[in-house]
Write an enzyme that holds these catalytic residues in place. Structure first.
Site, PDB file in Angstrom:
ATOM      1  N   LYS A  98       0.813  -1.222   0.000  1.00  0.00           N
ATOM      2  CA  LYS A  98       0.000   0.000   0.000  1.00  0.00           C
ATOM      3  C   LYS A  98       0.851   1.280   0.000  1.00  0.00           C
ATOM      4  O   LYS A  98       0.467   2.293  -0.581  1.00  0.00           O
ATOM      5  CB  LYS A  98      -0.941  -0.002   1.202  1.00  0.00           C
ATOM      6  CG  LYS A  98      -1.944  -1.154   1.216  1.00  0.00           C
ATOM      7  CD  LYS A  98      -3.062  -0.976   0.234  1.00  0.00           C
ATOM      8  CE  LYS A  98      -4.061  -2.116   0.293  1.00  0.00           C
ATOM      9  NZ  LYS A  98      -5.108  -2.025  -0.724  1.00  0.00           N
ATOM     10  N   GLU A 120      -9.784   5.686   3.377  1.00  0.00           N
ATOM     11  CA  GLU A 120     -10.606   4.581   3.881  1.00  0.00           C
ATOM     12  C   GLU A 120      -9.655   3.418   4.093  1.00  0.00           C
ATOM     13  O   GLU A 120      -8.602   3.353   3.463  1.00  0.00           O
ATOM     14  CB  GLU A 120     -11.689   4.207   2.856  1.00  0.00           C
ATOM     15  CG  GLU A 120     -11.254   3.234   1.759  1.00  0.00           C
ATOM     16  CD  GLU A 120     -10.187   3.790   0.818  1.00  0.00           C
ATOM     17  OE1 GLU A 120     -10.122   5.019   0.634  1.00  0.00           O
ATOM     18  OE2 GLU A 120      -9.396   2.981   0.257  1.00  0.00           O
ATOM     19  N   SER A 386       1.779  -9.703  -0.938  1.00  0.00           N
ATOM     20  CA  SER A 386       1.460  -8.268  -0.859  1.00  0.00           C
ATOM     21  C   SER A 386       1.600  -7.678   0.534  1.00  0.00           C
ATOM     22  O   SER A 386       1.682  -6.453   0.683  1.00  0.00           O
ATOM     23  CB  SER A 386       0.039  -8.031  -1.375  1.00  0.00           C
ATOM     24  OG  SER A 386      -0.869  -8.861  -0.674  1.00  0.00           O
TER      25      SER A 386
HETATM   26  C1  PLP Z   1      -1.642  -7.109   2.400  1.00  0.00           C
HETATM   27  C2  PLP Z   1      -2.781  -6.758   1.518  1.00  0.00           C
HETATM   28  N1  PLP Z   1      -2.876  -7.364   0.328  1.00  0.00           N
HETATM   29  C3  PLP Z   1      -3.888  -7.104  -0.528  1.00  0.00           C
HETATM   30  C4  PLP Z   1      -4.895  -6.218  -0.181  1.00  0.00           C
HETATM   31  C5  PLP Z   1      -6.020  -6.003  -1.147  1.00  0.00           C
HETATM   32  O1  PLP Z   1      -5.955  -4.774  -1.795  1.00  0.00           O
HETATM   33  P1  PLP Z   1      -5.614  -4.655  -3.310  1.00  0.00           P
HETATM   34  O2  PLP Z   1      -6.471  -5.619  -4.045  1.00  0.00           O
HETATM   35  O3  PLP Z   1      -5.913  -3.243  -3.646  1.00  0.00           O
HETATM   36  O4  PLP Z   1      -4.167  -4.972  -3.490  1.00  0.00           O
HETATM   37  C6  PLP Z   1      -4.846  -5.548   1.053  1.00  0.00           C
HETATM   38  C7  PLP Z   1      -5.886  -4.588   1.426  1.00  0.00           C
HETATM   39  O5  PLP Z   1      -5.997  -4.110   2.491  1.00  0.00           O
HETATM   40  C8  PLP Z   1      -3.760  -5.826   1.923  1.00  0.00           C
HETATM   41  O6  PLP Z   1      -3.648  -5.246   3.116  1.00  0.00           O
END
Ligand code: PLP
Length: 403
Positions: A98, A120, A386
């Protein structure tokens, strides 16, 4: 519905923010001047080398980029198929992808002279990243978070408070991410003068989906270079989980025109696709929410249904419009994983690699666990880790009976 297959998958959106029939900007009259102003400033920033220099400097020295592309040797051996690499976004400062997007947007807010930042958050990772960047630049920060998420992501609420942000628990609707986004949009309409809305995923009205994607593309750009350095060629397949879709589009976009590469997005199937889930592409249909047309979970009357996922970052009942388009064109294959499959993948990753992933990427790992063994040994697979799982330990402990 099958949309026309274009020569390039990387040229969108058009000047009005459309990816095929998806995207656009469906916003209140009061917001329109703000959105246009944002777009103007973003277009100017994109062309300004000073903007990129400042952002790159922060990404290197504050975030710790590039994040490693790591060969997951034991998991590869255990599964006995494709050679599995992790793109380690969980090692970034604040623990997830993020921050890549937040720093871009905060630098833009500063260029625009905005002093009050709103955001948000679902899992709290975007909220923490925004609170962090606001502390770094001395900006006021207000984070809207569904009351249910405040409860299940407590560690991140503490972190935001410590960073000086004000966390506002949202009590409307299902009290999760969708409701937090509604509240943030309401705030923005009422505080148009000094406020910048920092959106955490590749959704919302144009230019947000494209802008967030651009800031997250560093994930795929680095992966390209790192895989070429490690293996002398591009990967054969890519995997990422999908909430709104920002970590996924960040990894996928730089590879979309390399058509030989298989690309998989993994939605949250919750209790199962025939029960409560958050898989908008698998179980939804096109509609309008939060300023754009995209796949949404809706009832027969077109009312938005609540998404369910064990993972607070994936329970959004919509998806970024570019993913809806990529589904329709057939370029990306969208799969899903249940809560139980994600929990199993979470544990396997922790035990095999000594890496505790967030529950969100554990969904992508669940499909990797299934598909990797069907591929030959020379198949190079990349999965985007992620975020890290520290925020999820209480949720996981609850499900696994305290371990
Ligand atoms: C670690 C992590 N991965 C994925 C996501 C999903 O978001 P996005 O699809 O925008 O990557 C989030 C959302 O809070 C997250 O904290």
């Amino acid at each position: 519905m099958k949309l026309e297959n274009p020569n390039s998958f990387r040229t969108g959106p058009d000047e009005r923010g459309h990816f095929g029939i998806f995207g656009g900007r469906f916003v209140a009259e009061t917001l329109m001047p703000l959105i246009l102003d944002l777009e103007r400033h973003y277009e100017a920033a994109k062309k300004d080398p000073a903007f990129h220099a400042e952002l790159n400097n922060l990404l290197t020295h504050y975030v710790g980029r590039p994040s490693p592309l790591y060969f997951a040797e034991r998991l590869t051996e255990y599964l006995g198929g494709a050679k599995i690499y992790f793109k380690r976004e969980e090692l970034n400062h604040t623990g997830a992808h993020k921050i890549n997007n937040v720093l871009g947007q905060i630098l833009l807010a500063r260029r625009m002279g905005k002093t009050r930042i709103i955001a948000e958050t679902g899992a709290g990772q975007h909220g923490v990243a925004t609170a962090t960047a606001c502390a770094r630049f001395g900006l006021e920060c207000i984070v809207y978070m569904g009351a249910v998420d405040v409860e299940r992501q407590k560690p991140n609420v503490f972190r935001m408070n410590m960073l000086g942000a004000k966390v506002v628990p949202v009590q409307s609707g299902a009290r999760t991410l969708k409701d937090a986004m509604n509240e943030a949009l309401r705030d923005w309409v009422t505080n148009v003068e000094d406020t910048f809305y920092c959106i955490g995923t590749a959704a919302g009205p144009h230019p947000y989906p494209a802008m967030v994607r651009d800031f997250q593309c560093i994930i795929g750009e680095e992966t390209r270079k790192q895989m070429l350095a490690a293996e002398g060629r591009l990967p054969d397949s890519l995997f990422a989980c999908i909430g709104g879709g920002s970590n996924a589009i960040g990894l996928f976009h730089p590879f979309l025109d390399d058509r030989q590469i298989e690309i998989y997005g993994v939605e949250a199937a919750g209790y199962g696709l025939d029960k409560a889930h958050a898989a908008s592409l698998a179980g939804g249909r096109p509609g309008v929410l939060h300023g754009n047309r995209t796949y949404l979970l809706m009832d027969a009357d077109g009312q938005i249904e609540e998404g369910h996922s064990i993972s607070a970052g994936l329970d959004y009942p919509g998806i970024g419009p570019e993913h809806s388009w990529l589904k329709e064109t057939g370029r990306v294959t969208y799969l899903s994983a249940t809560d139980d499959e994600a929990l199993a993948a979470f544990q396997l990753c922790a035990r095999q690699e000594g890496i505790i992933p967030a529950l969100e990427p554990a969904h992508a790992l669940a499909r990797v666990i299934e598909i990797a063994p069907t591929k030959p040994r020379e198949h190079l697979l990349v999965v985007n880790i992620s975020g890290r799982g520290d925020k999820d330990i209480f949720t996981v402990a609850e499900h696994l009976g305290g371990m």
